[in-house]
Write a protein that holds these residues in place. Sequence first.
Motif, PDB file in Angstrom:
ATOM      1  N   GLN A 186       0.806  -1.214   0.000  1.00  0.00           N
ATOM      2  CA  GLN A 186       0.000   0.000   0.000  1.00  0.00           C
ATOM      3  C   GLN A 186       0.843   1.270   0.000  1.00  0.00           C
ATOM      4  O   GLN A 186       0.350   2.334  -0.345  1.00  0.00           O
ATOM      5  CB  GLN A 186      -0.911   0.040   1.233  1.00  0.00           C
ATOM      6  CG  GLN A 186      -2.128  -0.838   1.142  1.00  0.00           C
ATOM      7  CD  GLN A 186      -3.135  -0.512   2.214  1.00  0.00           C
ATOM      8  OE1 GLN A 186      -3.806   0.522   2.171  1.00  0.00           O
ATOM      9  NE2 GLN A 186      -3.260  -1.383   3.187  1.00  0.00           N
ATOM     10  N   SER A 187       2.099   1.150   0.410  1.00  0.00           N
ATOM     11  CA  SER A 187       2.935   2.330   0.562  1.00  0.00           C
ATOM     12  C   SER A 187       3.818   2.600  -0.643  1.00  0.00           C
ATOM     13  O   SER A 187       3.977   3.748  -1.063  1.00  0.00           O
ATOM     14  CB  SER A 187       3.809   2.185   1.813  1.00  0.00           C
ATOM     15  OG  SER A 187       3.004   2.012   2.960  1.00  0.00           O
ATOM     16  N   VAL A 188       4.412   1.556  -1.212  1.00  0.00           N
ATOM     17  CA  VAL A 188       5.322   1.750  -2.343  1.00  0.00           C
ATOM     18  C   VAL A 188       4.551   2.161  -3.592  1.00  0.00           C
ATOM     19  O   VAL A 188       4.930   3.112  -4.295  1.00  0.00           O
ATOM     20  CB  VAL A 188       6.139   0.465  -2.599  1.00  0.00           C
ATOM     21  CG1 VAL A 188       6.964   0.600  -3.877  1.00  0.00           C
ATOM     22  CG2 VAL A 188       7.046   0.172  -1.412  1.00  0.00           C
ATOM     23  N   ALA A 189       3.461   1.468  -3.885  1.00  0.00           N
ATOM     24  CA  ALA A 189       2.705   1.747  -5.106  1.00  0.00           C
ATOM     25  C   ALA A 189       2.185   3.187  -5.170  1.00  0.00           C
ATOM     26  O   ALA A 189       2.283   3.828  -6.218  1.00  0.00           O
ATOM     27  CB  ALA A 189       1.552   0.747  -5.254  1.00  0.00           C
ATOM     28  N   PRO A 190       1.638   3.751  -4.076  1.00  0.00           N
ATOM     29  CA  PRO A 190       1.177   5.140  -4.166  1.00  0.00           C
ATOM     30  C   PRO A 190       2.292   6.143  -4.462  1.00  0.00           C
ATOM     31  O   PRO A 190       2.045   7.144  -5.143  1.00  0.00           O
ATOM     32  CB  PRO A 190       0.565   5.393  -2.788  1.00  0.00           C
ATOM     33  CG  PRO A 190       0.130   4.059  -2.328  1.00  0.00           C
ATOM     34  CD  PRO A 190       1.177   3.113  -2.835  1.00  0.00           C
ATOM     35  N   VAL A 191       3.492   5.902  -3.940  1.00  0.00           N
ATOM     36  CA  VAL A 191       4.600   6.815  -4.255  1.00  0.00           C
ATOM     37  C   VAL A 191       4.874   6.800  -5.751  1.00  0.00           C
ATOM     38  O   VAL A 191       5.054   7.848  -6.391  1.00  0.00           O
ATOM     39  CB  VAL A 191       5.866   6.422  -3.471  1.00  0.00           C
ATOM     40  CG1 VAL A 191       7.058   7.261  -3.927  1.00  0.00           C
ATOM     41  CG2 VAL A 191       5.644   6.615  -1.980  1.00  0.00           C
ATOM     42  N   LEU A 192       4.894   5.603  -6.331  1.00  0.00           N
ATOM     43  CA  LEU A 192       5.165   5.496  -7.764  1.00  0.00           C
ATOM     44  C   LEU A 192       4.046   6.103  -8.606  1.00  0.00           C
ATOM     45  O   LEU A 192       4.290   6.570  -9.718  1.00  0.00           O
ATOM     46  CB  LEU A 192       5.357   4.017  -8.139  1.00  0.00           C
ATOM     47  CG  LEU A 192       6.521   3.296  -7.436  1.00  0.00           C
ATOM     48  CD1 LEU A 192       6.559   1.830  -7.845  1.00  0.00           C
ATOM     49  CD2 LEU A 192       7.847   3.974  -7.760  1.00  0.00           C
ATOM     50  N   ALA A 193       2.828   6.086  -8.065  1.00  0.00           N
ATOM     51  CA  ALA A 193       1.677   6.612  -8.824  1.00  0.00           C
ATOM     52  C   ALA A 193       1.386   8.072  -8.528  1.00  0.00           C
ATOM     53  O   ALA A 193       0.560   8.678  -9.222  1.00  0.00           O
ATOM     54  CB  ALA A 193       0.433   5.777  -8.509  1.00  0.00           C
TER      55      ALA A 193
END
Length: 448
Positions: free
Chosen positions: A87-94
């Motif tokens: 939940q944390s890594v994907a939002p940064v990339l998006a």
Amino acid sequence: MSQNETATGLPLPPPAVLRQTDAVVDAHEEKAKWELRNLLVLAAHHVLLRLAWIFKTETVIIPAFLDTIAGAGWIRGCLPVLNRISQSVAPVLASASLRNAPLKSRMLMNTSMLMAFLFGVLAFLCLNLGREPMPWLPVVFLILYAMFFATTGVNQLSFNTLQGKLIRPHRRGRLMSLAGMAGSLVAMAGAWFFLADWLALPDGRGFARIFGVTSLCFLLSSFLLWFVHEPRGERGQAESHPGRLFRNVWRTLREQRSMQRVAVVAMLFMSTMLLFPHYQWLGRSVLNAGPRDLMIWVILQNLSVGVFSWITGYIGDRYGYRIVIRCETFAMALVPLVALTLSEVLEPDQRIWYAITFLMLGLTPVTIKTMFNYVLELVHEEHHPHYLSTLNVCMAAPLFLAPVVGYLIDWNHHVIFVVISGVVLLSGVLTFRMDEPRLELDNSRSEA
């Protein structure tokens, strides 16, 4: 009096400033015009998400499913780390893509559909539970679980960003209250009529139905978003290099004092999720809880989410979210101690009272939502995706310890529960260092 002076003799602002001010006023009026419709649509979208979520509750259903196909404590301990890190890594990339997207609702719609697809795949795999050996299923499940929560992270980032774009600050608590209460009532009805019977099916075959309904609800929630009225913004140039995006997260934490303080509180608070898969294990192993007990726990947890959403949303709109976060963290520090005490003093025929644990656990997602609403008030709208994804990264930090905590639970769960309670208590104490953005907003209004 010259052309460039007002009636008071003061110089007029430059034309560019006047045009900017007019644009802000127009945007505010546009937001107010469609706000009720957008609030109701977003609330309905959230209600369907809550209905889907009750059939995959992280404290009860998912750990019970993993116990059915695997069983070891360290495997249960993988759930929180996969959950939060994804939940944390994907939002940064998006975050950059979302910030520069002219329509934020499109990403919310697409991620809702992808969540539906992933649980549809899981439901299909569960059709053969108990009929043939499936030693590979735990690994496949954990992969799907990680993919699902990566998608969920972007979904929540999109929802909060869209909320920041369409709903004014003093009405966001109203959205949280309405969505929380209505979502709880609908979700509880679904669990009451279906969940216990499906959980009681032999060899875990009911999980195919449970996850199938979850998939359907996610799909319907995505369709609702066609009714959102969102003004199209300008398309920007997305800054998509992963290294640069994560360096921006670090720079924000290093330079922004207000963000530092809420980040520390969030990291300490999120240690409560290390125990999420183990509360149901404690009730089942010590108090011999069965399918009906699991259903009651799920219903009560969702009831408390609705009640707490209503209360905290009202208080947050009226007094700001800092005081709400403070009360929530102090309350959550009691949950591990309550669970331990009840498991020690209750007899198996008194296990109905163990449901108090899950009634209190409903405060966890509400607290996370409250923290997101708090961050929305720290910065202007264009920075919302970046700051929300930064908070998401901070929330993931404690979850790296989840497999270790799962292993230590098998060794001595009493010690681990008490330690986690102390860490969450410390997060409550540190809320006294957090800034109150609502005071700064009120001061700026009075000066204007």
